[in-house]
Design a protein around this motif. Structure first.
Motif, PDB file in Angstrom:
ATOM      1  N   ALA A  30     -25.613 -38.199 -33.273  1.00 45.09           N
ATOM      2  CA  ALA A  30     -25.402 -36.753 -33.248  1.00 45.09           C
ATOM      3  C   ALA A  30     -24.433 -36.360 -32.135  1.00 45.09           C
ATOM      4  CB  ALA A  30     -26.736 -36.036 -33.062  1.00 45.09           C
ATOM      5  N   THR A  31     -24.529 -37.035 -30.993  1.00 48.03           N
ATOM      6  CA  THR A  31     -23.625 -36.735 -29.877  1.00 48.03           C
ATOM      7  C   THR A  31     -22.193 -37.097 -30.227  1.00 48.03           C
ATOM      8  OG1 THR A  31     -25.416 -37.151 -28.283  1.00 48.03           O
ATOM      9  CG2 THR A  31     -23.161 -37.145 -27.442  1.00 48.03           C
ATOM     10  N   VAL A  32     -22.000 -38.300 -30.780  1.00 48.91           N
ATOM     11  CA  VAL A  32     -20.664 -38.740 -31.167  1.00 48.91           C
ATOM     12  C   VAL A  32     -20.087 -37.817 -32.230  1.00 48.91           C
ATOM     13  CG1 VAL A  32     -19.363 -40.583 -32.296  1.00 48.91           C
ATOM     14  CG2 VAL A  32     -21.048 -41.144 -30.533  1.00 48.91           C
ATOM     15  N   ASP A  33     -20.927 -37.406 -33.192  1.00 52.17           N
ATOM     16  CA  ASP A  33     -20.474 -36.551 -34.281  1.00 52.17           C
ATOM     17  C   ASP A  33     -19.864 -35.255 -33.749  1.00 52.17           C
ATOM     18  OD1 ASP A  33     -20.451 -35.788 -37.214  1.00 52.17           O
ATOM     19  OD2 ASP A  33     -21.702 -34.178 -36.405  1.00 52.17           O
ATOM     20  N   ARG A  34     -20.544 -34.615 -32.793  1.00 58.44           N
ATOM     21  CA  ARG A  34     -20.040 -33.351 -32.232  1.00 58.44           C
ATOM     22  C   ARG A  34     -18.877 -33.578 -31.281  1.00 58.44           C
ATOM     23  NH1 ARG A  34     -24.928 -32.855 -33.894  1.00 58.44           N
ATOM     24  NH2 ARG A  34     -25.852 -30.847 -34.515  1.00 58.44           N
ATOM     25  N   LEU A  35     -18.887 -34.725 -30.622  1.00 56.42           N
ATOM     26  CA  LEU A  35     -17.850 -35.007 -29.633  1.00 56.42           C
ATOM     27  C   LEU A  35     -16.503 -35.277 -30.281  1.00 56.42           C
ATOM     28  CD1 LEU A  35     -17.560 -35.319 -26.531  1.00 56.42           C
ATOM     29  CD2 LEU A  35     -17.975 -37.763 -26.854  1.00 56.42           C
ATOM     30  N   VAL A  36     -16.487 -35.973 -31.419  1.00 51.64           N
ATOM     31  CA  VAL A  36     -15.228 -36.426 -32.010  1.00 51.64           C
ATOM     32  C   VAL A  36     -14.762 -35.567 -33.183  1.00 51.64           C
ATOM     33  CG1 VAL A  36     -15.740 -38.786 -31.324  1.00 51.64           C
ATOM     34  CG2 VAL A  36     -16.295 -38.045 -33.652  1.00 51.64           C
ATOM     35  N   HIS A  37     -15.579 -34.560 -33.585  1.00 56.58           N
ATOM     36  CA  HIS A  37     -15.166 -33.736 -34.733  1.00 56.58           C
ATOM     37  C   HIS A  37     -13.811 -33.071 -34.466  1.00 56.58           C
ATOM     38  CE1 HIS A  37     -15.813 -30.027 -37.497  1.00 56.58           C
ATOM     39  NE2 HIS A  37     -15.126 -30.973 -38.102  1.00 56.58           N
ATOM     40  N   HIS A  38     -13.653 -32.485 -33.283  1.00 49.88           N
ATOM     41  CA  HIS A  38     -12.356 -31.953 -32.865  1.00 49.88           C
ATOM     42  C   HIS A  38     -11.978 -32.707 -31.589  1.00 49.88           C
ATOM     43  CE1 HIS A  38     -12.910 -28.765 -35.779  1.00 49.88           C
ATOM     44  NE2 HIS A  38     -14.042 -28.403 -35.195  1.00 49.88           N
ATOM     45  N   ALA A  39     -11.329 -33.829 -31.736  1.00 49.20           N
ATOM     46  CA  ALA A  39     -11.075 -34.655 -30.549  1.00 49.20           C
ATOM     47  C   ALA A  39      -9.839 -35.522 -30.733  1.00 49.20           C
ATOM     48  CB  ALA A  39     -12.287 -35.545 -30.249  1.00 49.20           C
ATOM     49  N   GLU A  40      -9.224 -35.832 -29.603  1.00 48.10           N
ATOM     50  CA  GLU A  40      -8.194 -36.862 -29.517  1.00 48.10           C
ATOM     51  C   GLU A  40      -8.884 -38.115 -28.977  1.00 48.10           C
ATOM     52  OE1 GLU A  40      -4.879 -36.760 -30.042  1.00 48.10           O
ATOM     53  OE2 GLU A  40      -4.299 -34.639 -30.088  1.00 48.10           O
ATOM     54  N   VAL A  41      -8.959 -39.167 -29.791  1.00 46.95           N
ATOM     55  CA  VAL A  41      -9.624 -40.404 -29.391  1.00 46.95           C
ATOM     56  C   VAL A  41      -8.567 -41.469 -29.151  1.00 46.95           C
ATOM     57  CG1 VAL A  41     -11.319 -42.158 -30.007  1.00 46.95           C
ATOM     58  CG2 VAL A  41     -11.666 -39.783 -30.743  1.00 46.95           C
ATOM     59  N   LEU A  42      -8.490 -41.945 -27.920  1.00 42.90           N
ATOM     60  CA  LEU A  42      -7.525 -42.982 -27.556  1.00 42.90           C
ATOM     61  C   LEU A  42      -8.262 -44.231 -27.115  1.00 42.90           C
ATOM     62  CD1 LEU A  42      -5.484 -40.628 -27.605  1.00 42.90           C
ATOM     63  CD2 LEU A  42      -4.458 -41.597 -25.548  1.00 42.90           C
ATOM     64  N   THR A  43      -7.913 -45.368 -27.693  1.00 42.91           N
ATOM     65  CA  THR A  43      -8.458 -46.644 -27.278  1.00 42.91           C
ATOM     66  C   THR A  43      -7.400 -47.368 -26.450  1.00 42.91           C
ATOM     67  OG1 THR A  43      -9.844 -46.811 -29.255  1.00 42.91           O
ATOM     68  CG2 THR A  43      -9.398 -48.837 -28.038  1.00 42.91           C
ATOM     69  N   LEU A  44      -7.716 -47.625 -25.203  1.00 42.20           N
ATOM     70  CA  LEU A  44      -6.782 -48.287 -24.288  1.00 42.20           C
ATOM     71  C   LEU A  44      -7.024 -49.790 -24.366  1.00 42.20           C
ATOM     72  CD1 LEU A  44      -6.928 -45.310 -23.308  1.00 42.20           C
ATOM     73  CD2 LEU A  44      -6.492 -46.157 -21.014  1.00 42.20           C
ATOM     74  N   GLU A  45      -6.067 -50.516 -24.924  1.00 38.88           N
ATOM     75  CA  GLU A  45      -6.189 -51.960 -25.089  1.00 38.88           C
ATOM     76  C   GLU A  45      -5.192 -52.655 -24.172  1.00 38.88           C
ATOM     77  OE1 GLU A  45      -5.594 -52.851 -29.161  1.00 38.88           O
ATOM     78  OE2 GLU A  45      -7.393 -51.791 -29.846  1.00 38.88           O
ATOM     79  N   GLY A  46      -5.672 -53.619 -23.420  1.00 38.81           N
ATOM     80  CA  GLY A  46      -4.790 -54.358 -22.528  1.00 38.81           C
ATOM     81  C   GLY A  46      -5.602 -55.066 -21.465  1.00 38.81           C
ATOM     82  N   GLU A  47      -4.888 -55.852 -20.670  1.00 37.73           N
ATOM     83  CA  GLU A  47      -5.588 -56.550 -19.597  1.00 37.73           C
ATOM     84  C   GLU A  47      -5.910 -55.586 -18.470  1.00 37.73           C
ATOM     85  OE1 GLU A  47      -3.093 -59.335 -17.504  1.00 37.73           O
ATOM     86  OE2 GLU A  47      -1.275 -58.377 -18.269  1.00 37.73           O
ATOM     87  N   SER A  48      -6.909 -55.937 -17.694  1.00 35.93           N
ATOM     88  CA  SER A  48      -7.340 -55.088 -16.596  1.00 35.93           C
ATOM     89  C   SER A  48      -6.221 -54.890 -15.591  1.00 35.93           C
ATOM     90  CB  SER A  48      -8.555 -55.705 -15.896  1.00 35.93           C
ATOM     91  OG  SER A  48      -8.849 -54.999 -14.702  1.00 35.93           O
ATOM     92  N   TYR A  49      -6.001 -53.624 -15.240  1.00 37.42           N
ATOM     93  CA  TYR A  49      -4.972 -53.317 -14.250  1.00 37.42           C
ATOM     94  C   TYR A  49      -5.289 -53.971 -12.907  1.00 37.42           C
ATOM     95  CZ  TYR A  49      -1.979 -50.530 -11.184  1.00 37.42           C
ATOM     96  OH  TYR A  49      -1.050 -50.135 -10.260  1.00 37.42           O
TER      97      TYR A  49
END
Length: 416
Positions: free
Chosen positions: A379-398
């Motif tokens: 339920a939390t994810v549903d409300r959080l991402v309904h109107h959202a920009e979701v970015l997945t940061l992929e890469g090695e640890s800075y």
């Protein structure tokens, strides 16, 4: 014989009843709307007469100039009316809720009784100027007595507007000093309270710096509670495989805040989620928005304390004053059952009303590990991402990418 005191509930009821009488003013503003309609009719009536005289050849230059000044006069009075209607209703009756609307008037975002009085005074000066100009244009048909008194009255309007503007400056400064852009003491985390004490000790000797440190934007940044200042220009995306730099630049415009859109930053530790969240928060402060930052653990403490004190609903209402909340490191510390429900209520309360930036090291499919309950997590994810920009940061640890030969557990296999 002791005198009986009024109970707190009675006092509260009386106060609320008195406060509710503000709605008696609402019909007055709707009456002014009708008056504005009269001026719309008057404008087009005057315009029709002007066009008719010009087409028929009955209008000389003086007549055209006087007619145009009449039209300008009507428009300026209509502007005065709209300021009284919208600004007065917003100030004295109820908020209209135009925040984020693309056509929101600039002056309405910071309107108060002092600002409204000054703007009305300057509008009256403008109207008086038009009337006086009409007299001078038609000076041969204007009695000298009328011209003299028109000039005196106009100067009186100018003097009144100048005095109001002069008086509103110190009052606004005092109000800003008392309230400012800073949150109430009970909304601050311990590190914010310590910072506030240090700032208070320095304020007496601090002048405004050339770089704008004393500006309202700087005060919003200081009040937000960021653990450090991070800038979007300082973010090194060279260690990332995703997302594209254009996606980060798009978020940097912070137009997601007026649109009441959330931002969710997912990725392994060291990919820059916290840096991005803070940098976007700083940009939002610079754009005029109030921001409040905290880690998920700090937000959990804040929510639990409010519930224990019986003021959780009031806390949610107070947080409405912040167009952007930042919740960092969701997933690092699991929530207990009560905290999971409180966090859900926070997200649900802000759903389609204000923005939240959330960072997490876990994909949404594993948020049940954080909330301890699949239903609450979903339920939390549903409300959080309904109107959202979701970015997945992929890469090695800075932090660890410069450690040659050091094995760092991969994160991409976790299902993102």
């Amino acid at each position: 014989m002791s005198r009986s005191a009024s109970s707190p509930s009675t006092i509260t009821t009386i106060g609320l009843a008195l406060f509710a009488t503000r709605w008696l003013q609402a019909p007055l503003y709707f009456g002014l709307v009708a008056a504005q309609g009269v001026y719309v009719y008057k404008f087009f009536n005057e315009l029709w007469h002007l066009v008719d005289h010009v087409v028929s050849g009955q209008a000389d230059e003086t007549y055209v100039m006087l007619a145009v000044l009449k039209l300008v006069d009507v428009v300026m009075i209509a502007n005065l009316l709209i300021m009284v209607i919208v600004g007065g209703y917003e100030t004295f009756v109820s908020r209209i809720g135009l925040q984020g609307h693309r056509d929101q008037p600039e002056w309405l975002s910071h309107v108060n009784s002092n600002v409204l009085k000054v703007k009305l005074a300057t509008a009256i000066v403008g109207i008086s100027s038009v009337h006086l100009l009409q007299m001078f244009v038609d000076v041969h048909h204007t009695p000298r007595h009328d011209l003299l008194w028109g000039t005196v009255i106009h100067m009186a309007f100018i003097a009144s507007a100048a005095i109001l503007a002069y008086m509103s400056g110190p009052m606004a400064a005092q109000e800003h000093k008392g309230h400012g852009e800073r949150e109430p003491h009970h909304l601050m985390l311990p590190r914010q309270r310590d910072r506030r004490k240090a700032e208070a000790a320095q304020e007496a000797g601090m002048a405004e710096e050339p770089d704008g440190r004393g500006s309202a934007a700087e005060e919003r940044i200081q009040a937000a509670g960021f653990p450090a200042r991070k800038l979007l220009e300082m973010f090194d995306d060279g260690h990332l495989r995703a997302p594209e730099p254009q996606a980060i630049a798009r978020l940097g415009k912070v137009d997601f805040v007026p649109r009441k859109v959330n931002v969710v930053l997912l990725g392994a530790p060291g990919t820059g989620k916290t840096h991005l969240a803070i940098a976007l928060g700083v940009r939002a402060c610079q754009a005029g928005h109030r921001v409040l930052f905290g880690t998920a653990a700090e937000w959990a403490d804040r929510l639990r304390e409010a519930k224990a004190a019986g003021r959780f609903a009031k806390l949610l209402a107070e947080l409405d004053a912040y167009p952007l909340l930042i919740v960092d490191e969701v997933g690092y510390v699991p929530f207990d059952d009560d905290t999971a429900q409180l966090f859900f209520r926070l997200v649900s309360h802000r759903y389609e009303r204000a923005s939240v930036i959330v960072t997490s090291d876990r994909p949404f499919a594993r948020w049940d590990e954080v909330f301890g309950d699949g239903g609450i997590a979903s339920a939390t994810v549903d409300r959080l991402v309904h109107h959202a920009e979701v970015l997945t940061l992929e890469g090695e640890s800075y932090r660890s990418r410069r450690l040659d030969g050091t094995a760092v557990t991969g994160w991409g296999a976790q299902g993102y």
